[in-house]
Design a protein around this motif. Structure first.
Motif, PDB file in Angstrom:
ATOM      1  N   GLU A  59      -3.435   3.239   2.683  1.00 35.95           N
ATOM      2  CA  GLU A  59      -4.339   2.379   1.930  1.00 35.95           C
ATOM      3  C   GLU A  59      -4.241   2.648   0.429  1.00 35.95           C
ATOM      4  N   ALA A  60      -4.505   1.594  -0.347  1.00 34.15           N
ATOM      5  CA  ALA A  60      -4.517   1.674  -1.807  1.00 34.15           C
ATOM      6  C   ALA A  60      -5.418   0.562  -2.320  1.00 34.15           C
ATOM      7  N   PRO A  61      -5.983   0.708  -3.523  1.00 37.82           N
ATOM      8  CA  PRO A  61      -6.844  -0.340  -4.079  1.00 37.82           C
ATOM      9  C   PRO A  61      -6.090  -1.666  -4.215  1.00 37.82           C
ATOM     10  N   LEU A  99      -4.040  -2.401  -7.408  1.00 35.98           N
ATOM     11  CA  LEU A  99      -2.808  -1.622  -7.459  1.00 35.98           C
ATOM     12  C   LEU A  99      -1.773  -2.208  -6.519  1.00 35.98           C
ATOM     13  N   ARG A 100      -2.206  -2.637  -5.353  1.00 37.34           N
ATOM     14  CA  ARG A 100      -1.278  -3.251  -4.402  1.00 37.34           C
ATOM     15  C   ARG A 100      -0.678  -4.539  -4.963  1.00 37.34           C
ATOM     16  N   GLU A 105      -4.089   8.082   1.748  1.00 33.97           N
ATOM     17  CA  GLU A 105      -4.482   7.449   0.487  1.00 33.97           C
ATOM     18  C   GLU A 105      -3.289   7.447  -0.469  1.00 33.97           C
ATOM     19  N   ASN A 106      -2.916   6.252  -0.918  1.00 31.04           N
ATOM     20  CA  ASN A 106      -1.824   6.120  -1.880  1.00 31.04           C
ATOM     21  C   ASN A 106      -2.339   5.378  -3.112  1.00 31.04           C
ATOM     22  N   ASP A 107      -3.359   5.952  -3.733  1.00 30.15           N
ATOM     23  CA  ASP A 107      -4.058   5.298  -4.831  1.00 30.15           C
ATOM     24  C   ASP A 107      -3.475   5.611  -6.201  1.00 30.15           C
ATOM     25  N   GLY A 108      -2.352   6.327  -6.232  1.00 29.36           N
ATOM     26  CA  GLY A 108      -1.739   6.667  -7.500  1.00 29.36           C
ATOM     27  C   GLY A 108      -2.267   7.952  -8.097  1.00 29.36           C
ATOM     28  N   ASN A 109      -3.338   8.486  -7.541  1.00 25.46           N
ATOM     29  CA  ASN A 109      -3.933   9.736  -8.031  1.00 25.46           C
ATOM     30  C   ASN A 109      -3.844  10.857  -7.007  1.00 25.46           C
ATOM     31  N   THR A 110      -4.021  10.501  -5.741  1.00 27.67           N
ATOM     32  CA  THR A 110      -3.974  11.497  -4.668  1.00 27.67           C
ATOM     33  C   THR A 110      -2.517  11.765  -4.293  1.00 27.67           C
ATOM     34  N   ALA A 134       0.826  -1.209   0.000  1.00 31.66           N
ATOM     35  CA  ALA A 134       0.000   0.000   0.000  1.00 31.66           C
ATOM     36  C   ALA A 134       0.861   1.260   0.000  1.00 31.66           C
TER      37      ALA A 134
END
Length: 227
Positions: free
Chosen positions: A158-160, A163-164, A204-209, A31
């Motif tokens: 956290e991340a989706p 993606l993880r 949030e580490n979702d690649g967008n934020t 994540a």
């Protein structure tokens, strides 16, 4: 969410500044927990890593190594030229414990207390030095091991899931792992919703934020709690 959390643990932060405030840092596999930990470290916060402590334990605790080889055989061990057991093969170990809940429990019952003692020693050494007001306790299974009970506030990264999985499979250390191997490790951790419900802060580490502004804001908030 309330922050910092009420904490009566012996390691808990004291308002008079005699004990540093302990920030628990956790998150699902890949994540970005360790990345956030490095950011905290770059901001001047001492960071202790439970995964690194466990790896060192395999290399330094001869009694634990012998018990592991006795249970799982020589294939789990790493030996020097003289035939001495000097370390544990992490990949072989993972193939055993992430495929058998009973074996994972056996290992955790021996490793978690030792890792906890390693943190307490590190924490005590910092207190003697007297330079740290805030420290970070990084652990993949912070809640599962109940290590959050030593923390004054907890951050989860956290991340989706997709993606993880992609991140985990692209890591050099996980190069031989397939998707199903990653999922087995995921299943040994709490669900994201559980972590987020119990944590005080979510990154949030979702690649967008953007990640850095979140960490900077969080570090500022935590420092204000201390100051």
């Amino acid at each position: 969410m309330a922050d910092p959390r009420p904490n009566t643990h012996p390691l808990a932060h004291s308002p008079d500044g005699t004990r540093p405030l302990v920030v628990g840092l956790t998150g699902g596999i890949a994540a970005g927990k360790s990345l956030v930990g490095r950011m905290f470290e770059a901001l001047g916060l001492p960071v202790w890593n439970a995964d690194d402590a466990a790896k060192q334990l395999y290399a330094t605790d001869a009694v634990l190594r012998e018990a592991m080889v006795e249970r799982w055989g020589d294939d789990i061990g790493e030996f020097d030229g003289a035939g001495n057991l000097v370390d544990i093969d992490r990949r072989a170990l993972a193939q055993i414990v992430f495929n058998d809940a009973e074996e994972l429990t056996w290992l955790e019952q021996r490793v978690h207390p030792a890792v906890g003692r390693a943190f307490e020693k590190w924490f005590a050494d910092l207190q003697r030095d007297g330079h740290a007001e805030i420290v970070v306790r990084e652990a993949a299974i912070l809640f599962e091991s109940k290590s959050d009970e030593t923390c004054d506030t907890v951050v989860t990264v956290e991340a989706p899931l997709n993606l993880r999985i992609s991140r985990a499979m692209s890591r050099e250390s996980h190069a031989v792992l397939k998707k199903e191997d990653i999922l087995k490790r995921v299943q040994q951790q709490w669900e994201p919703q559980e972590r987020m419900a119990k944590a005080d802060h979510v990154v949030e580490n979702d690649g967008n934020t953007p990640l850095l502004p979140q960490v900077l804001a969080l570090a500022s908030l935590i420092r204000r709690k201390v100051g």
